[in-house]
Design a protein around this motif. Structure first.
Motif, PDB file in Angstrom:
ATOM      1  N   MET A 289       0.792  -1.164  -0.129  1.00 25.78           N
ATOM      2  CA  MET A 289      -0.099   0.040   0.036  1.00 25.78           C
ATOM      3  C   MET A 289       0.983   1.366   0.110  1.00 25.78           C
ATOM      4  SD  MET A 289      -3.199  -0.511  -0.440  1.00 25.78           S
ATOM      5  CE  MET A 289      -4.078   1.192   0.081  1.00 25.78           C
ATOM      6  N   LEU A 290       2.064   1.255   0.831  1.00 24.25           N
ATOM      7  CA  LEU A 290       2.669   2.572   0.918  1.00 24.25           C
ATOM      8  C   LEU A 290       3.478   2.508  -0.553  1.00 24.25           C
ATOM      9  CD1 LEU A 290       4.289   2.397   4.560  1.00 24.25           C
ATOM     10  CD2 LEU A 290       2.458   3.891   3.633  1.00 24.25           C
ATOM     11  N   GLY A 291       3.988   1.465  -1.047  1.00 20.02           N
ATOM     12  CA  GLY A 291       4.652   1.647  -2.326  1.00 20.02           C
ATOM     13  C   GLY A 291       3.751   2.011  -3.404  1.00 20.02           C
ATOM     14  N   LEU A 292       2.516   1.732  -3.259  1.00 19.37           N
ATOM     15  CA  LEU A 292       1.370   1.995  -4.261  1.00 19.37           C
ATOM     16  C   LEU A 292       1.139   3.739  -4.300  1.00 19.37           C
ATOM     17  CD1 LEU A 292      -0.277   0.014  -6.188  1.00 19.37           C
ATOM     18  CD2 LEU A 292      -1.983   0.358  -4.709  1.00 19.37           C
ATOM     19  N   TRP A 293       1.206   4.044  -2.777  1.00 20.50           N
ATOM     20  CA  TRP A 293       1.109   5.602  -2.922  1.00 20.50           C
ATOM     21  C   TRP A 293       2.448   6.097  -3.452  1.00 20.50           C
ATOM     22  CZ3 TRP A 293      -2.719   8.785  -1.928  1.00 20.50           C
ATOM     23  CH2 TRP A 293      -3.932   8.533  -1.289  1.00 20.50           C
ATOM     24  N   ALA A 294       3.362   5.601  -2.968  1.00 26.30           N
ATOM     25  CA  ALA A 294       4.798   6.304  -3.378  1.00 26.30           C
ATOM     26  C   ALA A 294       4.672   6.409  -5.038  1.00 26.30           C
ATOM     27  CB  ALA A 294       5.815   5.397  -2.987  1.00 26.30           C
ATOM     28  N   VAL A 295       4.380   5.368  -5.373  1.00 25.23           N
ATOM     29  CA  VAL A 295       4.425   5.105  -7.081  1.00 25.23           C
ATOM     30  C   VAL A 295       3.494   6.231  -7.754  1.00 25.23           C
ATOM     31  CG1 VAL A 295       4.177   3.908  -9.078  1.00 25.23           C
ATOM     32  CG2 VAL A 295       5.588   2.876  -7.104  1.00 25.23           C
ATOM     33  N   ALA A 296       2.203   6.267  -7.160  1.00 25.45           N
ATOM     34  CA  ALA A 296       1.220   7.062  -7.697  1.00 25.45           C
ATOM     35  C   ALA A 296       1.703   8.419  -7.419  1.00 25.45           C
ATOM     36  CB  ALA A 296      -0.102   6.866  -6.893  1.00 25.45           C
ATOM     37  N   GLY A 297       1.837   8.738  -6.228  1.00 26.68           N
ATOM     38  CA  GLY A 297       2.502  10.262  -5.925  1.00 26.68           C
ATOM     39  C   GLY A 297       3.755  10.686  -6.628  1.00 26.68           C
ATOM     40  N   LEU A 298       4.625   9.900  -7.082  1.00 27.14           N
ATOM     41  CA  LEU A 298       5.923  10.109  -7.820  1.00 27.14           C
ATOM     42  C   LEU A 298       5.387  10.372  -9.298  1.00 27.14           C
ATOM     43  CD1 LEU A 298       8.523   8.174  -6.204  1.00 27.14           C
ATOM     44  CD2 LEU A 298       8.292  10.478  -5.959  1.00 27.14           C
ATOM     45  N   VAL A 299       4.572   9.820  -9.612  1.00 27.50           N
ATOM     46  CA  VAL A 299       3.974   9.854 -11.088  1.00 27.50           C
ATOM     47  C   VAL A 299       3.170  11.126 -11.234  1.00 27.50           C
ATOM     48  CG1 VAL A 299       2.397   9.037 -12.776  1.00 27.50           C
ATOM     49  CG2 VAL A 299       3.915   7.600 -11.677  1.00 27.50           C
ATOM     50  N   VAL A 300       1.979  11.476 -10.088  1.00 25.60           N
ATOM     51  CA  VAL A 300       1.355  12.582 -10.417  1.00 25.60           C
ATOM     52  C   VAL A 300       1.967  13.950  -9.840  1.00 25.60           C
ATOM     53  CG1 VAL A 300      -1.057  13.357  -9.467  1.00 25.60           C
ATOM     54  CG2 VAL A 300      -0.641  10.865 -10.152  1.00 25.60           C
ATOM     55  N   ALA A 301       2.699  13.774  -8.749  1.00 32.37           N
ATOM     56  CA  ALA A 301       3.099  15.026  -8.043  1.00 32.37           C
ATOM     57  C   ALA A 301       3.775  16.264  -9.023  1.00 32.37           C
ATOM     58  CB  ALA A 301       4.029  14.787  -6.942  1.00 32.37           C
ATOM     59  N   PRO A 302       4.901  15.407  -9.777  1.00 27.29           N
ATOM     60  CA  PRO A 302       5.709  16.068 -10.961  1.00 27.29           C
ATOM     61  C   PRO A 302       4.675  16.919 -12.029  1.00 27.29           C
ATOM     62  CG  PRO A 302       6.943  14.083 -10.587  1.00 27.29           C
ATOM     63  CD  PRO A 302       5.362  13.927  -9.935  1.00 27.29           C
ATOM     64  N   MET A 303       3.562  16.175 -12.120  1.00 23.96           N
ATOM     65  CA  MET A 303       2.610  16.656 -13.171  1.00 23.96           C
ATOM     66  C   MET A 303       2.176  18.065 -12.779  1.00 23.96           C
ATOM     67  SD  MET A 303       1.134  13.362 -15.290  1.00 23.96           S
ATOM     68  CE  MET A 303      -0.435  13.273 -14.229  1.00 23.96           C
ATOM     69  N   ILE A 304       1.488  17.657 -11.502  1.00 24.55           N
ATOM     70  CA  ILE A 304       0.917  18.929 -10.821  1.00 24.55           C
ATOM     71  C   ILE A 304       1.489  20.017 -10.490  1.00 24.55           C
ATOM     72  CG2 ILE A 304      -0.585  19.504  -8.885  1.00 24.55           C
ATOM     73  CD1 ILE A 304      -2.033  17.465 -10.195  1.00 24.55           C
ATOM     74  N   LEU A 305       2.907  19.811 -10.041  1.00 29.11           N
ATOM     75  CA  LEU A 305       3.990  20.681 -10.013  1.00 29.11           C
ATOM     76  C   LEU A 305       4.313  21.486 -11.186  1.00 29.11           C
ATOM     77  CD1 LEU A 305       6.245  18.959  -7.260  1.00 29.11           C
ATOM     78  CD2 LEU A 305       4.898  20.739  -6.683  1.00 29.11           C
ATOM     79  N   ARG A 306       4.379  20.983 -12.071  1.00 30.61           N
ATOM     80  CA  ARG A 306       4.744  21.345 -13.520  1.00 30.61           C
ATOM     81  C   ARG A 306       3.622  22.477 -13.769  1.00 30.61           C
ATOM     82  NH1 ARG A 306       8.006  17.250 -15.203  1.00 30.61           N
ATOM     83  NH2 ARG A 306       6.327  15.945 -16.026  1.00 30.61           N
ATOM     84  N   ARG A 307       2.409  22.170 -13.674  1.00 28.34           N
ATOM     85  CA  ARG A 307       1.430  22.720 -14.086  1.00 28.34           C
ATOM     86  C   ARG A 307       0.968  23.971 -13.120  1.00 28.34           C
ATOM     87  NH1 ARG A 307      -4.928  22.522 -13.164  1.00 28.34           N
ATOM     88  NH2 ARG A 307      -4.405  22.773 -11.075  1.00 28.34           N
TER      89      ARG A 307
END
Lengths: 282, 327
Positions: free
Chosen positions: A242-260
């Motif tokens: 579960m933590l790994g899932l959140w980590a992967v999802a976060g590392l994929v989504v966060a840079p996109m949102i940060l860039r935006r």
């Protein structure tokens, strides 16, 4: 790639400098110490009480869960608050105006918040080990900590980054606190999750706070206490999953949102927010 | 008619009328830049260019589109239409190498309050080290830079403790720490006292003359534009309505001059389009009887002040065309 090494070099320099600042600024020091004080006052009032059906003190049962909560809380809230304030005072725009500045900024934030998370954790862990009866760590426990703390940090920090990018001012931080406190209440930190209705247990298990608390309990508490856990097991595999899932999802989504978010930064955006802030004050 | 005036003032401004400049020497090249927010047009086709080492002031009333223009050139803001080339690249898509050749000083910064002045400048300088060239060693040595902007006494201070003017000088220092080839200054001297303003002007001249830095600054202060800039662009109503040196613009203002004199103890005031002819005639008629002669050209400043007043009263478009007619 020289830009990657530059980002690492400048980011570590930046994060290290800001981390040292937190150790010499009274307000920041208080932020480190306050959760520890609050936690130990809570544990103090629990003295004498034991987990029903065992001779483990209630304080010893609560403290590891609170360690887990603390890591989630630092990762999430600190990052979100920093992003909101850095956007408001122009730090982010400054990073944008500097070559490789955004990468340096991000690495810096990870170093800074990583350091803050570690210090906060140690400040709670060390007195806990000395003053609270019933906390024991064996070799396996130390090994669990070695993967649990970094994984928990990577699982929660990107969530904070996303929330910080989406909130458009400090005023909305309150909006974030409320659901977070609700989530802590149902995640088995201060109150055993077994006593909650099934659907609430389901909700809690979606989020990383429950898993961080569970992982911490597995480190510090005797295995007999799995009796009070879902599935009567510490469920390490599920925790990593579960933590790994959140980590992967976060590392994929966060840079996109940060860039935006970064794309939208400009001098007039900063000035407009400043104007709004001034209106709030007056 | 207005189109003709536009062509004359923008396309055949000083840059085009003087030595013809090959396109590839242009540090800045803006053609027909347009910006629209929703249904509101903010820029209606801005066209200008700048050569290396030139100091250009983008002058105009508040709300004329100065900041929007400069933010598009800085790559902080997309544009609706038009061709923009900054240091040979399109700012909308240019990368970090391009970024390293730019310096940006915005209107208000409050960032990095906990950092100490020297530490912050040193840190920000390290980002530029990768882009150092034999011709332009980057970054600027930090102690020399601190001295140049007059912050030596504050080098160990926390940024949040600086006064307004010191903070602004730090912003300028950060803007030039990477030895930019092109520097953007948005309202650089707001909040400066006269001494700080003068030191700042010296610094700008030094950057342009010694380091050959191209500088684009925005201001709503004509006096500052005249002191600093080789060339003034007046932006009003989303258009460049005048482009030239301060002297050229003064000449363009086709106002009447005011002539004052005394004769036999009596004071006289007269307005004339051709002051020289009038004065020649005056002396021919009265000779030595004329005393205390004063000729005042209707200044660029008066014409510009009218433009500003009208714009602030919400009549930007009319004011801009009136100003154009005055040229």
């Amino acid at each position: 790639m020289s830009s990657i090494s530059t980002a690492a070099r400048t980011g570590f320099a930046r994060g290290g400098y800001e981390f040292r600042q937190t150790l010499t600024t009274p307000a920041d020091l208080w932020q480190y110490i306050f959760p520890t004080v609050a936690l130990f006052v809570t544990v103090f009032f629990m003295r004498g009480a034991t987990v029903p059906g065992t001779d483990i003190s209630l304080g010893a049962r609560t403290l590891p869960s609170a360690f887990g909560m603390g890591i989630a809380f630092t990762g999430l809230m600190t990052v979100a608050i920093m992003l909101v304030t850095d956007r408001e005072d122009g730090t982010l725009l400054r990073a944008k105006a500097t070559p490789n500045g955004m990468s340096g900024y991000l690495v810096g934030k990870i170093v800074l918040v990583g350091g803050m998370t570690a210090i906060s954790f140690l400040l709670q862990l060390v007195p806990g080990l000395f003053f609270v009866d019933g906390l024991h760590v064996d070799a396996v426990g130390w090994f669990t900590l070695l993967w649990l703390v970094p994984l928990g940090f990577i699982a929660t920090m990107p969530i904070g980054a996303v929330l910080g990018s989406l909130l458009d001012g400090p005023r909305n931080m309150g909006l974030m606190m409320l659901p977070l406190i609700g989530l802590i209440a149902i995640s088995g930190i201060f109150y055993p999750i077994m006593a909650l209705p099934g659907w609430v247990q389901g909700v809690a298990q979606v989020f990383p706070i429950y898993w961080l608390g569970l992982g911490m309990r597995s480190v510090f508490l005797p295995d007999a206490l799995t009796a009070a856990e879902l599935g009567h097991s510490w469920r390490h595999l599920e925790t990593v999953g579960m933590l790994g899932l959140w980590a992967v999802a976060g590392l994929v989504v966060a840079p996109m949102i940060l860039r935006r978010m970064a794309r939208r930064e400009s001098g007039s955006a900063v000035a407009a927010r400043r104007e709004k802030a001034m209106q709030r004050i007056s | 008619m207005i189109d003709n005036v536009l062509d004359m003032t923008t396309v055949t401004g000083a840059l085009e009328a003087g030595m013809p400049m090959p396109v590839d020497e242009r540090v800045l090249d803006v053609r027909d830049l347009r910006m629209r927010y929703g249904t509101t047009d903010v820029l209606h086709g801005v066209t200008f260019s700048a050569r290396r080492g030139e100091v250009i002031a983008l002058l105009g009333p508040n709300g004329a589109g100065k900041t929007t223009t400069i933010e598009i050139l800085e790559g902080f803001r997309g544009r609706s239409a038009g061709d923009v080339t900054v240091l040979g690249e399109d700012p909308g898509v240019a990368g970090e190498k391009w970024r390293a050749r730019l310096g940006v000083v915005l209107q208000s910064w409050r960032d990095h309050g906990k950092w100490r002045v020297r530490d912050l400048l040193h840190h920000l300088g390290t980002y530029y080290a990768d882009y150092s060239t034999p011709a332009i060693p980057r970054p600027w040595p930090v102690d020399d830079l601190i001295e140049k902007v007059g912050l030596t006494a504050q080098a160990r201070q926390r940024v949040s403790r600086l006064s307004g003017g010191q903070r602004r000088r730090l912003d300028v220092a950060i803007g030039i720490v990477g030895r930019p080839e092109l520097l953007f200054l948005d309202e650089p001297t707001v909040g400066f006292d006269p001494a700080a303003r003068r030191e700042f002007h010296d610094l700008v001249h030094r950057l342009a003359d010694v380091d050959d830095t191209t500088i684009l600054l925005t201001t709503h202060d004509l006096d500052e534009a005249e002191k600093l800039a080789d060339r003034i662009l007046i932006l009003a109503g989303g258009r460049i309505i005048a482009d030239g040196s301060a002297d050229q613009l003064s000449l363009l203002v086709a106002g009447e001059s005011e002539i004052r004199w005394t004769r036999d103890g009596a004071r006289y005031v007269h307005a004339a389009v051709d002051a020289t002819a009038f004065v020649r005639e005056l002396f021919r008629q009265y000779g030595d009887a004329i005393a205390d002669l004063e000729v005042r050209r209707s200044s660029l400043e008066e014409t510009y002040m009218t433009l500003v007043r009208e714009s602030e009263a919400g009549r930007a478009a009319t004011a801009a065309s009136t100003f154009q007619e005055a040229l």
